[in-house]
Scaffold this active site. Structure first.
Site, short mmCIF file in Angstrom:
data_model
loop_
_atom_site.label_atom_id
_atom_site.label_comp_id
_atom_site.label_asym_id
_atom_site.label_seq_id
_atom_site.Cartn_x
_atom_site.Cartn_y
_atom_site.Cartn_z
CB SER A 145 7.27 -6.07 -3.83
OG SER A 145 6.72 -7.47 -3.72
CE1 TYR A 159 8.89 -7.10 -8.97
CE2 TYR A 159 8.39 -8.57 -7.20
CZ TYR A 159 7.92 -7.26 -7.92
OH TYR A 159 7.08 -6.60 -7.30
#
Length: 242
Positions: A145, A159
């Protein structure tokens, strides 16, 4: 470009989103597939469009894989060898997200993020590595990501923590295995239009399409060992990466 005829790719979280798009793109490119997901029924549904037992068509096997099961990586790898006889590529795609703020983030949520996003790929790499080494041109793709490259203000700190850990794992493995002919790519997209991002409140028109990302990865996997892509950063907007 490499000839991948007869090569076998394992893809986790292949039942939806990026994982489903990767599976379809790689199968169309000629890879035999071992697909893993915690929801086997949705995996069967997503693979139905291209899965076939016809002679001459790349084989596809479906497997129950639960990232939080510590024996899951070894079991799925063994099942893949039983079904296909080899492993040439591992794509660590399965992941979880949490948009909790720093004040909202709990130990339990942080533990889950760490377990799935960091320890899950670690276990899969450890399980598949001997077979990737035997391949001579093994490939590892870690779907991370942009949150593994930078922290975006106050958005999703837990996250980001787990994805930064996954990025550290990626580069450690990349250096460790380079001499074995293994090439590792970290795929770092911004917002991709999937079920996971549907609740983020982002305009879908500026999101990356999963199919575009998947076809890009398929191309990278055909590159020879002399053209290694360590990181693939894909966004739809300007980014400041520090």
């Amino acid at each position: 470009m490499r000839d991948i005829t007869g090569s076998v790719a394992m893809i986790s979280g292949a039942n939806r989103g990026i994982g489903a798009a990767l599976a379809a793109a790689l199968h169309a490119d000629g890879w035999a597939l071992s697909l893993g997901a915690r929801d086997l029924s949705s995996l069967e549904e997503s693979a139905a469009a291209y899965r076939t037992d016809s002679s001459g068509t790349p084989a596809v096997s479906l497997h129950h894989y639960e990232v939080t099961d510590r024996a899951g990586a070894d079991r799925w790898t063994a099942e893949t060898l039983d079904a296909h006889g080899r492993v040439d590529c591992l794509i660590n795609n399965a992941g979880v997200a949490s948009t909790d703020t720093l004040d909202e983030l709990t130990e339990e949520t942080l533990d889950l993020l760490w377990e799935v996003n960091a320890k899950g790929p670690f276990r899969m790499i450890r399980a598949a590595l001997p077979h990737l080494r035997r391949s001579g041109e093994g490939r590892i793709v870690n779907v991370i990501s942009m949150s593994g490259k930078r922290v975006r203000g106050t958005f999703a700190p837990g996250y980001a923590m787990s994805k930064h850990a996954a990025m550290s794992l990626h580069h450690s493995v990349r250096h460790e295995t380079f001499g074995d002919g293994i090439r590792c790519t970290a795929v770092c997209p911004g917002y991709v239009q999937t079920d996971m991002t549907a609740e983020f409140g982002v305009d879908p028109s500026i999101m990356i399409q999963a199919d575009d990302l998947a076809h890009t990865v398929a191309t990278i996997l055909r590159l020879p060992n002399t053209a290694s892509v360590a990181e693939l950063l894909v966004t739809t907007e300007p980014e400041t990466i520090a």
